[in-house]
Write a protein that holds these residues in place. Structure first.
Motif, PDB file in Angstrom:
ATOM      1  N   ALA A  60      34.097  57.379  21.572  1.00 15.11           N
ATOM      2  CA  ALA A  60      35.537  57.683  21.575  1.00 15.11           C
ATOM      3  C   ALA A  60      36.074  57.748  20.153  1.00 15.11           C
ATOM      4  N   VAL A  61      35.643  56.847  19.294  1.00 19.45           N
ATOM      5  CA  VAL A  61      36.089  56.852  17.898  1.00 19.45           C
ATOM      6  C   VAL A  61      35.596  58.112  17.195  1.00 19.45           C
ATOM      7  N   VAL A  62      34.332  58.453  17.391  1.00 18.68           N
ATOM      8  CA  VAL A  62      33.767  59.647  16.753  1.00 18.68           C
ATOM      9  C   VAL A  62      34.465  60.899  17.271  1.00 18.68           C
ATOM     10  N   ALA A  63      34.717  60.985  18.576  1.00 22.46           N
ATOM     11  CA  ALA A  63      35.400  62.160  19.144  1.00 22.46           C
ATOM     12  C   ALA A  63      36.790  62.317  18.553  1.00 22.46           C
ATOM     13  N   LYS A  64      37.490  61.210  18.377  1.00 23.48           N
ATOM     14  CA  LYS A  64      38.830  61.257  17.783  1.00 23.48           C
ATOM     15  C   LYS A  64      38.755  61.762  16.343  1.00 23.48           C
ATOM     16  N   GLN A  65      37.773  61.302  15.602  1.00 22.57           N
ATOM     17  CA  GLN A  65      37.604  61.743  14.223  1.00 22.57           C
ATOM     18  C   GLN A  65      37.230  63.224  14.163  1.00 22.57           C
TER      19      GLN A  65
END
Length: 81
Positions: A60-65
């Motif tokens: 989720a963090v990587v997708a947001k970035q």
């Protein structure tokens, strides 16, 4: 998939915490052997769940970035005449 394991220091820390928990919250003494056995059981039975949840959170963090980077790239596009 790589094996999920604890270092000796981590296991010792978990055993100590488990012994303190049993003493404080349950008013029971649990020996080191029993605490180690319980830590092994918990790790084997529940460890993969927490590991997978960590991976889900990381995705989720990587997708947001990635979304943020994609937006930034669109912002610097030059118009085509």
């Amino acid at each position: 998939m790589s094996e999920i394991s604890l270092t000796n220091a981590q296991k010792d820390d978990f055993v100590d915490k488990l012994q303190k928990y049993f003493d404080k919250e349950l008013d029971q003494d649990i020996g080191r052997f029993d605490a180690e056995f319980l830590v092994d059981f918990i790790s084997e039975e529940f460890g993969a769940h927490y590991y997978n949840q960590g991976l889900t959170d990381a995705r989720a963090v990587v997708a947001k970035q990635v979304d943020s980077i994609t937006e930034a790239i669109y912002e610097i596009e030059k118009p085509i005449s």
